[in-house]
Design a protein around this motif. Structure first.
Motif, PDB file in Angstrom:
ATOM      1  N   ILE A 112      -7.455  11.146 -54.645  1.00  0.00           N
ATOM      2  CA  ILE A 112      -7.797  10.336 -55.808  1.00  0.00           C
ATOM      3  C   ILE A 112      -7.054   9.000 -55.688  1.00  0.00           C
ATOM      4  O   ILE A 112      -5.823   8.947 -55.807  1.00  0.00           O
ATOM      5  CB  ILE A 112      -7.415  11.069 -57.113  1.00  0.00           C
ATOM      6  N   LEU A 143     -12.573  10.690 -53.561  1.00  0.00           N
ATOM      7  CA  LEU A 143     -13.446  10.628 -54.727  1.00  0.00           C
ATOM      8  C   LEU A 143     -13.656   9.188 -55.197  1.00  0.00           C
ATOM      9  O   LEU A 143     -12.694   8.430 -55.336  1.00  0.00           O
ATOM     10  CB  LEU A 143     -12.834  11.455 -55.865  1.00  0.00           C
ATOM     11  N   TYR A 145     -14.378   7.909 -58.229  1.00  0.00           N
ATOM     12  CA  TYR A 145     -14.499   8.199 -59.660  1.00  0.00           C
ATOM     13  C   TYR A 145     -14.821   6.927 -60.443  1.00  0.00           C
ATOM     14  O   TYR A 145     -14.580   5.807 -59.990  1.00  0.00           O
ATOM     15  CB  TYR A 145     -13.225   8.866 -60.185  1.00  0.00           C
ATOM     16  N   ARG A 146     -15.361   7.114 -61.632  1.00  0.00           N
ATOM     17  CA  ARG A 146     -15.755   5.977 -62.465  1.00  0.00           C
ATOM     18  C   ARG A 146     -14.529   5.203 -62.963  1.00  0.00           C
ATOM     19  O   ARG A 146     -13.548   5.792 -63.399  1.00  0.00           O
ATOM     20  CB  ARG A 146     -16.589   6.459 -63.654  1.00  0.00           C
ATOM     21  N   GLY A 156     -13.441   9.047 -65.730  1.00  0.00           N
ATOM     22  CA  GLY A 156     -12.760   9.249 -64.456  1.00  0.00           C
ATOM     23  C   GLY A 156     -12.057  10.592 -64.393  1.00  0.00           C
ATOM     24  O   GLY A 156     -12.055  11.259 -63.353  1.00  0.00           O
ATOM     25  N   ASP A 159     -14.611  13.198 -63.728  1.00  0.00           N
ATOM     26  CA  ASP A 159     -15.050  13.150 -62.327  1.00  0.00           C
ATOM     27  C   ASP A 159     -14.073  13.908 -61.429  1.00  0.00           C
ATOM     28  O   ASP A 159     -14.487  14.618 -60.503  1.00  0.00           O
ATOM     29  CB  ASP A 159     -15.160  11.701 -61.857  1.00  0.00           C
ATOM     30  N   CYS A 160     -12.783  13.767 -61.699  1.00  0.00           N
ATOM     31  CA  CYS A 160     -11.765  14.480 -60.902  1.00  0.00           C
ATOM     32  C   CYS A 160     -11.908  15.989 -61.079  1.00  0.00           C
ATOM     33  O   CYS A 160     -11.847  16.753 -60.104  1.00  0.00           O
ATOM     34  CB  CYS A 160     -10.362  14.038 -61.313  1.00  0.00           C
ATOM     35  N   HIS A 192      -3.856  10.979 -62.214  1.00  0.00           N
ATOM     36  CA  HIS A 192      -4.997  11.895 -62.267  1.00  0.00           C
ATOM     37  C   HIS A 192      -4.686  13.203 -61.535  1.00  0.00           C
ATOM     38  O   HIS A 192      -5.090  14.286 -61.978  1.00  0.00           O
ATOM     39  CB  HIS A 192      -6.226  11.242 -61.631  1.00  0.00           C
TER      40      HIS A 192
END
Length: 358
Positions: A112, A143, A145-146, A156, A159-160, A192
């Motif tokens: 991440i 990833l 992520y957003r 986000g 997404d994780c 995250h």
């Protein structure tokens, strides 16, 4: 009029105290964590030059234009590097597989990336993900992520969570259960990462075998001493965020709530302020001169007190997330060897105590 003003002030103070009920964590600053011996290598001067270039890339720009320039410059960090891995795009979840020659695809790492939740990408962090795949013989999933501000902070986070759940049963070739799982991240991605392993525990999923974080953000309340004490010694975060030291903390908390739509006291945004029991073996790497040093120290101290096997290793005089400057920086090479040794110890312990695995 004076009474109205006083009433508003009283209301704001009361609302602040009620909404941001913060546990005083200053007792965690008492632990004296060792710092590796030595001074920064000569290559560190070139790294500092690159940091200055990063600042110049967005100089004079404001708002969205500044953010776009930062994102572009970060994505260019991997240009010109000789990378050994295959990079394979994945659409759902969105990201890319990083597969070094000879790796075992049942060994997986969810990576991440950092970038203050608003910048960075799988491409910007290829130096890290390529090296991780090589030293661990694992398939790394970076990833995408957003990011904020186009998306909410919690987008986000989701997404994780979804990526981790997916990786437990999917490899780069086909659906296949993971044999060994690691979650890793830097800076905002480190936040995250630490939030994710707590969520995994709380939701009864198979826990990661280990977690790795580089200079993680662990507490958005900004109450740790190094957030202010290390502004002058942090060439990356100091110029970007040092100005916050002039703003009263309650104002920052309200601004953070407005931007993130999550309280800075929430464990989702500040993993330090959550339950740190029953977490997997975790390695944190940080620099003794960066603003987030005490974020790492406090997290390690609290987690260890809760019985979780969290290890903090500190390097002298390094820039924030210096690992991204591998292979240029010898200290970055040292950091990856440190990771390799840590994971070897984790796996050795797992073989000795298989009943501890879930």
């Amino acid at each position: 009029m004076l009474w109205i003003i006083l009433a508003i002030i009283v209301f704001i103070v009361a609302a602040t105290l009620l909404l941001f009920r913060l546990e005083d964590l200053s007792h965690l600053d008492q632990d004296d964590y060792p710092v590796r011996d030595g001074k920064p290598s000569d290559a560190n001067r070139e790294v500092l030059g690159r940091i200055r270039e990063l600042g110049q890339s967005s100089k004079g720009l404001r708002g969205k234009a500044r953010l776009m320039a930062l994102r572009k410059h970060m994505d260019e960090l991997s240009q010109g590097l000789e990378l050994a891995s295959e990079f394979r795009h994945c659409e759902s979840p969105r990201g890319e597989w990083v597969i070094a020659p000879g790796c075992d695809t049942r060994r997986r790492i969810l990576y991440i990336h950092g970038g203050a939740w608003a910048a960075g990408s799988p491409r910007s962090h290829r130096a890290i993900t390529d090296r991780l795949s090589q030293i661990t013989r694992a398939a790394v999933f970076a990833l995408d992520y957003r990011l904020m501000p186009e998306n909410r902070f919690m987008d986000g986070v989701r997404d994780c969570r979804e990526a981790y759940t997916w990786l437990l049963k999917h490899g780069p070739e086909s659906p296949e259960s993971a044999g060994f799982m690691v979650v890793a991240g830097d800076s905002a991605g480190g936040s995250h990462t630490l939030g994710l392993i707590a969520w995994i525990r709380d939701n009864g999923l198979r826990q990661a075998d280990a977690a790795i974080t580089f200079s993680p953000s662990t507490d958005l309340t900004l109450t740790a001493p190094s957030n202010r004490n290390n502004i002058e010694t942090d060439p990356l975060l100091g110029p970007a965020f040092g100005g916050l030291s002039k703003i009263p903390l309650p104002v920052i908390w309200w601004a953070t709530l407005a931007a993130f739509r999550v309280s800075p006291a929430s464990p989702v945004a500040s993993p330090l302020r959550g339950d740190l029991r029953d977490l997997p073996p975790t390695l944190i790497q940080a620099s003794d001169t960066e603003m987030l040093l005490d974020n790492a120290r406090r997290y390690a101290s609290k987690a260890q007190a809760a019985g979780s096997p969290v290890t903090l290793h500190t390097w002298p005089g390094m820039v924030h997330v210096w690992q991204i400057f591998v292979p240029l920086l010898p200290e970055a090479e040292e950091a990856f060897q440190d990771i390799k040794s840590f994971l070897e110890q984790v796996e050795s312990g797992s073989r000795m105590h298989p009943e501890g695995q879930t």
